[in-house]
Design an enzyme around this catalytic site. Structure first.
Site, short mmCIF file in Angstrom:
data_model
loop_
_atom_site.label_atom_id
_atom_site.label_comp_id
_atom_site.label_asym_id
_atom_site.label_seq_id
_atom_site.Cartn_x
_atom_site.Cartn_y
_atom_site.Cartn_z
N GLY A 94 39.19 38.77 34.02
CA GLY A 94 39.82 39.87 33.29
C GLY A 94 41.25 40.13 33.77
CB THR A 95 42.75 40.23 37.17
OG1 THR A 95 41.78 41.16 37.65
CG2 THR A 95 44.10 40.52 37.80
CG ASN B 106 38.04 50.73 35.67
OD1 ASN B 106 38.96 51.11 34.95
ND2 ASN B 106 38.17 50.60 36.97
CD GLN C 271 33.93 48.22 33.53
OE1 GLN C 271 32.73 48.35 33.26
NE2 GLN C 271 34.35 47.74 34.69
CG HIS D 267 32.60 39.72 37.18
ND1 HIS D 267 32.39 40.79 38.01
CD2 HIS D 267 33.92 39.71 36.91
CE1 HIS D 267 33.55 41.40 38.24
NE2 HIS D 267 34.50 40.76 37.58
CB THR E 55 40.84 20.99 35.03
OG1 THR E 55 41.83 19.99 35.22
CG2 THR E 55 39.54 20.38 34.54
CB CYS F 261 40.06 47.35 42.72
SG CYS F 261 39.34 46.56 41.35
#
Ligand code: PLP
Length: 391
Positions: free
Chosen positions: A71-72, A155, A183, A205, A241, A329
């Site tokens: 996501g970041t 979030n 989220q 995730h 890749t 975080c």
């Protein structure tokens, strides 16, 4: 000890069906998707199938999906990608980018980085529930604005932003609209066409997929400057890749999330409402943070007078409950959450918060246990708190 896991906004377990689908891509179909032989083709086909599955939950075309390392990275690509295409607008009088003061650091820090490079960014205020002020959004727009980036759902406090209205405002003003939906996916029905979304970030995730893989939806016609340069993978937008097993996992997680959507969202909402009611009734001077209705089906975010969030987490941990004070975080920084300050809490109130985020594997018995145990832990902590005066 069997854990009661109530930190699904931080991450989710990987679904067994997802793991099963990923495994052969480590050991049997390990080809590089750019290779021309059959093993390469196998990997390529798996990527394209995953792309269709991701597109399907967003009602987008599969060509619009760019795989990223989470996501970041998707947020960075969206925001820097547009900014670097509009470098000539740096140093203008009006704002170049409009965002909110409650975004995830993946968006906030990217915007701050661009400010240091001369772009002008407006961080919109939110109301006491965390809803963005649309009149402030409209007032902040100028001919220099090329991007609106506003999260789909927060979030920490779970508030769902008025995305359809924001999409309309962006469209009327011919401004690209990006939303961080990390989220929201799996908890809110998302249709990028209906909502006028130009770019949207997702992360595997948070939806029972693997960590370190995500995607950015980029509508046709939106031109981005790549952030990672190299062999030109992902239509030149994200070289490197592709993580084939990870992407396969993301695709499967999206498929499961779509198939189970009605059942899971109703189930989590019922558990959430039971949890909120039980906690607010069972603990004096307890409050719900975030919007009472317009909130994620799996989010319950509380504050308790005269309680220190970290001590509460430890008390719950001893009882086998995994929770959080806010975002994963920021939780190790021991600073009051920027989201809670933005909704008007003072630093002491902000420190007394607890986030419980549910998942589809939580049970009613687990929620009953939390409703029973949480008041005991709060009570114990209040007894030793110099700030506590009951009644
Ligand atoms: N955006 C939001 C709203 C999030 O909650 C998170 C993760 O907590 C991210 C972005 C970052 O996603 P990732 O962990 O995949 O980099």
């Amino acid at each position: 000890m069997k854990w009661i896991y109530l930190d699904h906004a931080a991450t989710t377990p990987v679904d067994r069906g997802v793991v099963e689908e990923m495994l052969p891509y480590f050991t049997d179909y390990y080809g590089n998707s750019s290779s021309l032989h059959s093993l390469g083709e196998e990997a390529y086909n798996a990527l394209e199938k995953a792309r269709e599955r991701v597109a399907d939950i967003l009602n987008s075309k599969s060509e619009s999906i760019v795989f990223t390392g989470g996501g970041t990275e998707a947020d960075n690509l969206a925001i820097k990608g547009i900014a670097y295409r509009n470098k000539e607008k740096r140093g203008s009088n009006g704002y170049n980018i409009i965002t909110t003061s409650i975004e995830h650091p993946a968006v906030l820090e990217t915007c701050r980085y661009l400010e240091r490079q001369g772009f002008r960014v407006k961080y919109l205020p939110v109301d006491e529930y965390g809803l963005v002020k649309l009149n402030e959004l409209e007032k902040s727009i100028s001919k220099d604005t090329f991007l609106i980036t506003i999260m789909f759902a927060n979030n920490e406090i779970g508030t769902i932003e008025p995305i359809e209205e924001i999409g309309k405002i962006a469209e009327e003003n011919n401004i690209v609209f990006h939303t961080d939906a990390v989220q929201a996916v799996g908890k809110v029905a998302i249709d990028v066409k209906k909502l006028n979304i130009d770019m949207l970030s997702i992360s595997a995730h948070k939806i029972y997929g693997p960590k370190g893989v995500g995607a950015l939806f980029v509508r046709d016609g939106i031109k981005l400057e790549p952030v990672i340069h190299g062999g030109g993978h992902e239509r030149g937008l994200r070289s490197g890749t592709e993580n084939v097993p990870g992407v396969v996992g993301l695709g499967k997680a999206c498929e499961l999330s779509k198939n189970r959507f009605q059942k899971d969202t109703q189930y989590m909402k019922d558990l959430r409402d039971k949890l909120i009611k039980g906690v607010l009734n069972g603990i004096e001077k307890s409050f719900l943070n975030g919007h009472p209705q317009q909130r994620l089906v799996n989010n319950a975010h509380f504050r308790f007078t005269a309680i220190e969030g970290e001590s509460l987490l430890m008390g719950l941990d001893e009882k086998g409950i995994a929770a959080s004070t806010g975002s994963a975080c920021s939780s190790k920084k021991l600073q009051p959450s920027h989201v809670l300050l933005a909704i008007g809490l003072d630093p002491v109130e902000a420190h007394g918060s607890l986030r419980l985020t549910l998942g589809r594997e939580n049970t009613e018995e687990e929620i009953d246990y939390v409703i029973e145990v949480l008041p005991e832990v709060v009570d114990r902590l209040r007894k030793i708190s110099p700030l506590w005066k009951s009644g």
